[in-house]
Design a protein around this motif. Structure first.
Motif, PDB file in Angstrom:
ATOM      1  N   VAL A 284      55.964  53.750  33.728  1.00 58.67           N
ATOM      2  CA  VAL A 284      57.126  53.104  33.117  1.00 58.67           C
ATOM      3  C   VAL A 284      57.930  54.110  32.317  1.00 58.67           C
ATOM      4  O   VAL A 284      59.174  54.148  32.392  1.00 58.67           O
ATOM      5  N   LEU A 285      57.263  54.940  31.545  1.00 62.89           N
ATOM      6  CA  LEU A 285      57.982  55.942  30.748  1.00 62.89           C
ATOM      7  C   LEU A 285      58.701  56.961  31.638  1.00 62.89           C
ATOM      8  O   LEU A 285      59.813  57.403  31.316  1.00 62.89           O
ATOM      9  N   SER A 286      58.097  57.353  32.755  1.00 58.96           N
ATOM     10  CA  SER A 286      58.770  58.313  33.642  1.00 58.96           C
ATOM     11  C   SER A 286      59.988  57.672  34.314  1.00 58.96           C
ATOM     12  O   SER A 286      61.024  58.325  34.501  1.00 58.96           O
ATOM     13  N   VAL A 287      59.932  56.370  34.670  1.00 61.00           N
ATOM     14  CA  VAL A 287      61.077  55.684  35.253  1.00 61.00           C
ATOM     15  C   VAL A 287      62.204  55.579  34.215  1.00 61.00           C
ATOM     16  O   VAL A 287      63.377  55.846  34.517  1.00 61.00           O
ATOM     17  N   VAL A 288      61.855  55.191  32.990  1.00 58.26           N
ATOM     18  CA  VAL A 288      62.859  55.094  31.931  1.00 58.26           C
ATOM     19  C   VAL A 288      63.466  56.465  31.663  1.00 58.26           C
ATOM     20  O   VAL A 288      64.692  56.609  31.500  1.00 58.26           O
ATOM     21  N   GLY A 289      62.657  57.507  31.622  1.00 52.61           N
ATOM     22  CA  GLY A 289      63.144  58.869  31.405  1.00 52.61           C
ATOM     23  C   GLY A 289      64.088  59.315  32.517  1.00 52.61           C
ATOM     24  O   GLY A 289      65.116  59.966  32.264  1.00 52.61           O
ATOM     25  N   THR A 290      63.774  58.952  33.750  1.00 46.62           N
ATOM     26  CA  THR A 290      64.621  59.305  34.888  1.00 46.62           C
ATOM     27  C   THR A 290      65.974  58.590  34.788  1.00 46.62           C
ATOM     28  O   THR A 290      67.032  59.196  35.013  1.00 46.62           O
ATOM     29  N   ILE A 291      65.938  57.294  34.440  1.00 45.88           N
ATOM     30  CA  ILE A 291      67.187  56.534  34.310  1.00 45.88           C
ATOM     31  C   ILE A 291      68.047  57.108  33.182  1.00 45.88           C
ATOM     32  O   ILE A 291      69.266  57.278  33.329  1.00 45.88           O
ATOM     33  N   VAL A 292      67.442  57.426  32.052  1.00 47.42           N
ATOM     34  CA  VAL A 292      68.185  58.019  30.930  1.00 47.42           C
ATOM     35  C   VAL A 292      68.746  59.381  31.328  1.00 47.42           C
ATOM     36  O   VAL A 292      69.900  59.718  31.008  1.00 47.42           O
ATOM     37  N   GLY A 293      67.979  60.174  32.060  1.00 51.31           N
ATOM     38  CA  GLY A 293      68.456  61.485  32.514  1.00 51.31           C
ATOM     39  C   GLY A 293      69.645  61.362  33.450  1.00 51.31           C
ATOM     40  O   GLY A 293      70.609  62.130  33.348  1.00 51.31           O
ATOM     41  N   ILE A 294      69.600  60.393  34.363  1.00 50.84           N
ATOM     42  CA  ILE A 294      70.728  60.186  35.282  1.00 50.84           C
ATOM     43  C   ILE A 294      71.966  59.747  34.501  1.00 50.84           C
ATOM     44  O   ILE A 294      73.073  60.236  34.748  1.00 50.84           O
ATOM     45  N   ALA A 295      71.773  58.829  33.553  1.00 52.49           N
ATOM     46  CA  ALA A 295      72.912  58.359  32.755  1.00 52.49           C
ATOM     47  C   ALA A 295      73.521  59.509  31.954  1.00 52.49           C
ATOM     48  O   ALA A 295      74.755  59.645  31.888  1.00 52.49           O
TER      49      ALA A 295
END
Length: 138
Positions: A21-32
């Motif tokens: 979950v943390l890696s998915v959230v981190g990926t979404i924040v990085g893309i944004a």
């Protein structure tokens, strides 16, 4: 021992789920953040480019106006309408009625020095009434 291993297995599963979950959230924040950075970069690039273009246009107009101002100030007097012509055009346009036209024309003819106008014979004097009729008939 069965109960301890099941608790450890469940804890390990929860830990693995938290990492995913943390890696998915981190990926979404990085893309944004990368999209925001790209938009800001584009805006900054356009701003700098517009400043460069405006500076170039300003310099061209500054250097180009030197040659054009010299020719603009040398307009011949024949192209500019005289005071009589201005009064006549105001009368034709309807800005002046008959009485106002008469007053303005007399004022212009009285104040005009014929000897200083190019192309007009200063020795000849015209009757203001005949001049009025000539201008009105045009």
């Amino acid at each position: 021992m069965g109960r301890l291993s099941s608790v450890l297995l469940k804890g390990l599963g929860v830990l693995l789920l938290a990492i995913v979950v943390l890696s998915v959230v981190g990926t979404i924040v990085g893309i944004a953040l990368s999209v925001i950075a790209a938009v800001l970069s584009l805006v900054l690039t356009l701003a700098v480019l517009s400043v460069v273009v405006l500076a170039a246009v300003g310099l061209l107009s500054l250097f180009g106006s030197d040659s054009s101002t010299g020719s603009g100030s040398d307009t011949p007097a024949e192209n500019r309408p005289g005071p009589e012509e201005r009064v006549r055009s105001r009368y034709v346009d309807g800005d002046l009625d008959d009485e106002a036209f008469e007053r303005e024309l007399e004022r212009v003819l009285d104040t005009e020095d014929r000897s200083t106008r190019p192309g007009v014979d200063g020795s000849r004097t015209r009757d203001p009434a005949s001049e009025r009729e000539r201008l009105r008939d045009r």
